[in-house]
Motif scaffolding. Structure first.
Motif, PDB file in Angstrom:
ATOM      1  N   ALA A  49       1.504   5.115 -62.486  1.00 40.95           N
ATOM      2  CA  ALA A  49       2.814   4.595 -61.869  1.00 40.95           C
ATOM      3  C   ALA A  49       3.460   5.418 -62.365  1.00 40.95           C
ATOM      4  O   ALA A  49       3.188   5.673 -64.028  1.00 40.95           O
ATOM      5  CB  ALA A  49       3.020   3.346 -62.056  1.00 40.95           C
ATOM      6  N   ILE A  50       4.231   6.109 -62.457  1.00 39.46           N
ATOM      7  CA  ILE A  50       5.789   6.809 -63.301  1.00 39.46           C
ATOM      8  C   ILE A  50       6.571   5.463 -63.859  1.00 39.46           C
ATOM      9  O   ILE A  50       7.483   4.997 -62.531  1.00 39.46           O
ATOM     10  CB  ILE A  50       5.953   8.194 -62.506  1.00 39.46           C
ATOM     11  CG1 ILE A  50       5.287   8.689 -62.548  1.00 39.46           C
ATOM     12  CG2 ILE A  50       7.398   8.622 -63.239  1.00 39.46           C
ATOM     13  CD1 ILE A  50       4.359   9.721 -62.939  1.00 39.46           C
ATOM     14  N   ASP A  58      13.793  16.686 -68.277  1.00 35.26           N
ATOM     15  CA  ASP A  58      12.389  17.158 -68.412  1.00 35.26           C
ATOM     16  C   ASP A  58      11.061  16.807 -68.480  1.00 35.26           C
ATOM     17  O   ASP A  58      10.088  18.008 -68.268  1.00 35.26           O
ATOM     18  CB  ASP A  58      12.819  17.054 -69.910  1.00 35.26           C
ATOM     19  CG  ASP A  58      14.337  17.858 -70.806  1.00 35.26           C
ATOM     20  OD1 ASP A  58      14.803  18.434 -69.749  1.00 35.26           O
ATOM     21  OD2 ASP A  58      14.017  17.126 -71.495  1.00 35.26           O
ATOM     22  N   ASN A  59      10.914  16.161 -67.517  1.00 31.93           N
ATOM     23  CA  ASN A  59       9.395  15.652 -67.665  1.00 31.93           C
ATOM     24  C   ASN A  59       9.350  16.087 -65.572  1.00 31.93           C
ATOM     25  O   ASN A  59       7.760  16.079 -65.193  1.00 31.93           O
ATOM     26  CB  ASN A  59       9.471  14.063 -66.899  1.00 31.93           C
ATOM     27  CG  ASN A  59       9.477  13.643 -68.585  1.00 31.93           C
ATOM     28  OD1 ASN A  59       9.069  13.254 -69.510  1.00 31.93           O
ATOM     29  ND2 ASN A  59       9.809  12.139 -68.544  1.00 31.93           N
ATOM     30  N   GLU A  64       3.754  21.962 -65.822  1.00 29.98           N
ATOM     31  CA  GLU A  64       3.258  21.593 -67.262  1.00 29.98           C
ATOM     32  C   GLU A  64       3.721  20.332 -67.676  1.00 29.98           C
ATOM     33  O   GLU A  64       2.520  19.290 -68.294  1.00 29.98           O
ATOM     34  CB  GLU A  64       3.615  22.485 -68.403  1.00 29.98           C
ATOM     35  CG  GLU A  64       2.933  23.788 -67.792  1.00 29.98           C
ATOM     36  CD  GLU A  64       3.931  25.468 -67.391  1.00 29.98           C
ATOM     37  OE1 GLU A  64       2.550  26.226 -67.501  1.00 29.98           O
ATOM     38  OE2 GLU A  64       4.077  25.498 -66.789  1.00 29.98           O
ATOM     39  N   ALA A  65       5.008  20.724 -67.253  1.00 27.46           N
ATOM     40  CA  ALA A  65       5.887  19.052 -68.048  1.00 27.46           C
ATOM     41  C   ALA A  65       4.784  17.702 -67.167  1.00 27.46           C
ATOM     42  O   ALA A  65       4.979  16.821 -68.195  1.00 27.46           O
ATOM     43  CB  ALA A  65       6.794  18.955 -67.940  1.00 27.46           C
ATOM     44  N   ILE A  70       1.681  12.897 -66.750  1.00 25.48           N
ATOM     45  CA  ILE A  70       0.239  12.157 -66.136  1.00 25.48           C
ATOM     46  C   ILE A  70      -0.385  11.895 -67.466  1.00 25.48           C
ATOM     47  O   ILE A  70      -1.365  10.785 -67.266  1.00 25.48           O
ATOM     48  CB  ILE A  70      -0.321  13.760 -64.842  1.00 25.48           C
ATOM     49  CG1 ILE A  70       0.361  13.111 -63.709  1.00 25.48           C
ATOM     50  CG2 ILE A  70      -1.095  12.387 -64.455  1.00 25.48           C
ATOM     51  CD1 ILE A  70      -0.084  14.132 -62.448  1.00 25.48           C
ATOM     52  N   LYS A  71      -1.123  13.168 -67.992  1.00 27.32           N
ATOM     53  CA  LYS A  71      -1.848  12.799 -69.166  1.00 27.32           C
ATOM     54  C   LYS A  71      -1.577  11.244 -69.963  1.00 27.32           C
ATOM     55  O   LYS A  71      -1.827   9.908 -70.367  1.00 27.32           O
ATOM     56  CB  LYS A  71      -1.745  13.814 -70.165  1.00 27.32           C
ATOM     57  CG  LYS A  71      -3.036  14.645 -69.664  1.00 27.32           C
ATOM     58  CD  LYS A  71      -2.933  16.337 -69.963  1.00 27.32           C
ATOM     59  CE  LYS A  71      -3.184  17.232 -69.374  1.00 27.32           C
ATOM     60  NZ  LYS A  71      -3.695  18.589 -70.573  1.00 27.32           N
ATOM     61  N   LYS A  72      -0.212  11.606 -70.252  1.00 23.15           N
ATOM     62  CA  LYS A  72       0.288  10.279 -71.366  1.00 23.15           C
ATOM     63  C   LYS A  72       0.163   8.961 -70.612  1.00 23.15           C
ATOM     64  O   LYS A  72       0.493   7.987 -70.525  1.00 23.15           O
ATOM     65  CB  LYS A  72       1.975  10.805 -71.678  1.00 23.15           C
ATOM     66  CG  LYS A  72       2.344   9.914 -72.250  1.00 23.15           C
ATOM     67  CD  LYS A  72       3.959  10.452 -72.675  1.00 23.15           C
ATOM     68  CE  LYS A  72       4.843   9.509 -71.785  1.00 23.15           C
ATOM     69  NZ  LYS A  72       6.368   9.011 -71.917  1.00 23.15           N
TER      70      LYS A  72
END
Length: 75
Positions: A49-50, A58-59, A64-65, A70-72
């Motif tokens: 969930a974002i 920036d996200n 890559e961002a 997603i990893k975070k």
């Protein structure tokens, strides 16, 4: 995970070169409707969930961002 994200993004916008474009938001390549589609697809494909706080340019300026976001969120 990278390949899965790139495939997902290409389904949403097959006309965009996500591997090479680094300014997706800044150069108006993606619009707000694209971001909504991407956020929903990330939830569907990755079970992530974002948060509203994550909806910053920036996200989403590069794949890559998005991958880092997603990893975070998975951690």
């Amino acid at each position: 995970m990278k390949e899965k994200l790139l495939a997902m993004l290409e389904e949403i916008r097959p006309d965009v070169d996500f591997e090479n474009e680094k300014m997706l938001i800044d150069n108006d390549v993606l619009d707000s409707f694209d971001i909504i589609s991407i956020v929903q697809a990330i939830d569907d494909k990755f079970g992530v969930a974002i948060d509203v706080d994550d909806l910053e340019p920036d996200n989403f300026n590069s794949y890559e961002a998005m991958l880092e976001l997603i990893k975070k969120r998975m951690a």
